[in-house]
Design an enzyme around this catalytic site. Structure first.
Site, PDB file in Angstrom:
ATOM      1  N   GLU A   1      42.799  33.176  42.921  1.00  0.00           N
ATOM      2  CA  GLU A   1      43.208  33.954  41.750  1.00  0.00           C
ATOM      3  C   GLU A   1      42.285  35.129  41.499  1.00  0.00           C
ATOM      4  OE1 GLU A   1      43.191  35.070  37.430  1.00  0.00           O
ATOM      5  OE2 GLU A   1      41.575  34.228  38.646  1.00  0.00           O
ATOM      6  N   GLU A   2      41.020  35.000  41.916  1.00  0.00           N
ATOM      7  CA  GLU A   2      40.007  35.984  41.535  1.00  0.00           C
ATOM      8  C   GLU A   2      39.972  37.219  42.427  1.00  0.00           C
ATOM      9  OE1 GLU A   2      38.564  35.828  38.857  1.00  0.00           O
ATOM     10  OE2 GLU A   2      38.111  33.783  38.242  1.00  0.00           O
TER      11      GLU A   2
ATOM     12  N   ASP B   1      35.387  29.789  33.850  1.00  0.00           N
ATOM     13  CA  ASP B   1      36.514  30.392  34.577  1.00  0.00           C
ATOM     14  C   ASP B   1      36.636  29.783  35.962  1.00  0.00           C
ATOM     15  OD1 ASP B   1      38.612  32.053  35.213  1.00  0.00           O
ATOM     16  OD2 ASP B   1      37.382  33.833  35.492  1.00  0.00           O
TER      17      ASP B   1
ATOM     18  N   ASP C   1      39.478  28.554  42.440  1.00  0.00           N
ATOM     19  CA  ASP C   1      38.451  29.437  42.988  1.00  0.00           C
ATOM     20  C   ASP C   1      37.580  30.037  41.895  1.00  0.00           C
ATOM     21  OD1 ASP C   1      40.789  30.941  42.219  1.00  0.00           O
ATOM     22  OD2 ASP C   1      39.936  32.690  43.211  1.00  0.00           O
TER      23      ASP C   1
END
Length: 353
Positions: free
Chosen positions: A126-127, A96, A71
């Site tokens: 994850e974000e 990223d 993500d």
């Protein structure tokens, strides 16, 4: 569309970047990753939600894990990707961390007989808030999928080994007062004024710098939010200062919380969020071999990352990946294709030497 795992890693990064995958919207990319990996005969592939896990099963003496998230943060008018004349690939997620994911995919497709068994983990969300994190879900539902002797999280580190990570917690340090009309303030008790000692203690606090296995972890204790007040003519009867403590991995979450409670003795302290740190994990032979393959001294990770989730499973882990971490989440996010190629070459050398 299909992912072309035979193309150079820089071109593969661009293809990944051009598939939008903002957190909670990773399914199209996860489908492509799963489809590409299921076509690789030497891999066993599993899926949970929008997380894909592929593994070699060669019976090697060691198993290592390479992990990365699919993500990105919300797109900032920086898609589709573009490659400039200096070899910089621009776009959301370049650093990223789709460059790291591209490295994982290239190695997964091409290393049929690595010197260690390898697990490749591609996970979602994850974000955003930890409750949605795909690696957390895998650790809870399928910890056997993440088993290994050592793990590398391909977060951007400018191709430097960053050992372990800080822990983090947030607390609300609260005060109470008595509400009144501001024209007759003497009838009230101002809760915001009573927060002044909280800010004084923060300003006077000297953060620790803790050395572990030769790596120095700097701590931080900071106010990140102040809430209080009702209206422009009301003496407030409540105030809360949200404090974030980034703590060295020599402390557990409970020990870190007790330290914070001691700093704010006399005030009500309410824990709102917490995540453990991770020790450097450099003493394992696989880690030592990896640091040698990278060829530069490791450093302490000055942030929290998902290496902590591997540490909680008993798997020592480090951060290593292409891209400048200071560019993550910015409109100007980019990665040097040469850096992605360097990361791929380093990991390939480690897994084949």
């Amino acid at each position: 569309m299909e992912l072309d795992l035979a193309q150079p890693v820089g071109a593969l990064t661009a293809q990944l970047v051009d598939v939008p995958s903002v957190s909670r919207e990773e399914k199209p990319l996860a489908d492509l990753v799963e489809g590409a990996l299921r076509a690789v005969p030497h891999l066993a592939v599993d899926r949970d939600g929008d997380a894909v896990v592929a593994r070699t099963r060669l019976g090697r003496a060691e198993r290592v894990v390479l992990a990365g998230h699919l993500d990105t943060v919300p797109i900032a008018d920086n898609l589709p990707s573009r490659l400039d004349e200096d070899g910089l690939l621009w776009g959301c997620g370049t650093t990223d961390m789709k460059a790291g994911v591209a490295v994982q995919l290239k190695l997964a497709a091409e290393l049929a007989a690595p010197n260690r068994d390898v697990t490749y983990v591609f996970y979602d969300a994850e974000e955003i808030a930890a409750e949605f994190n795909g690696l957390r879900r895998l650790a809870e539902h399928h910890p056997d999928w993440l088993a290994g002797d050592f793990a590398v999280l391909l977060e951007p580190t400018a191709n430097r080994v960053d050992g372990g990570c800080q822990g983090t917690l947030r607390v609300r340090v609260q005060t109470t007062g008595r509400r009144a009309h501001s024209a007759r303030s003497w009838l009230g008790e101002n809760a915001i004024h009573k927060a002044a000692p909280i800010l004084t203690r923060l300003a006077e606090y000297t953060p620790r710098r803790v050395e572990i296995d030769g790596l120095v972890y700097p701590e931080g204790l900071n106010a990140v939010l102040i809430e209080g007040g009702h209206a422009g003519n009301v003496i407030p009867d409540s105030c809360a200062v949200t404090v974030n403590y980034r703590f060295s991995p020599d402390q557990s979450e409970d020990e870190a919380l007790e330290r914070v409670r001691g700093i704010f003795e006399g005030f009500e302290v309410v824990l709102t969020d917490s995540a453990p740190g991770a020790l450097p994990g450099l003493s394992h032979p696989a880690a030592a071999a990896f640091v040698a393959a990278v060829g530069t001294p490791p450093a302490a990770k000055e942030a929290w990352t998902d290496v902590a989730r591997f540490a909680a499973l008993g798997v020592p882990a480090v951060n290593y990946g292409p891209g400048d971490p200071t560019l993550a989440h910015t409109r100007e996010e980019n990665v040097a294709v040469a850096a992605v190629e360097q990361s791929e070459a380093t990991l390939r050398r480690w897994l084949t030497a």
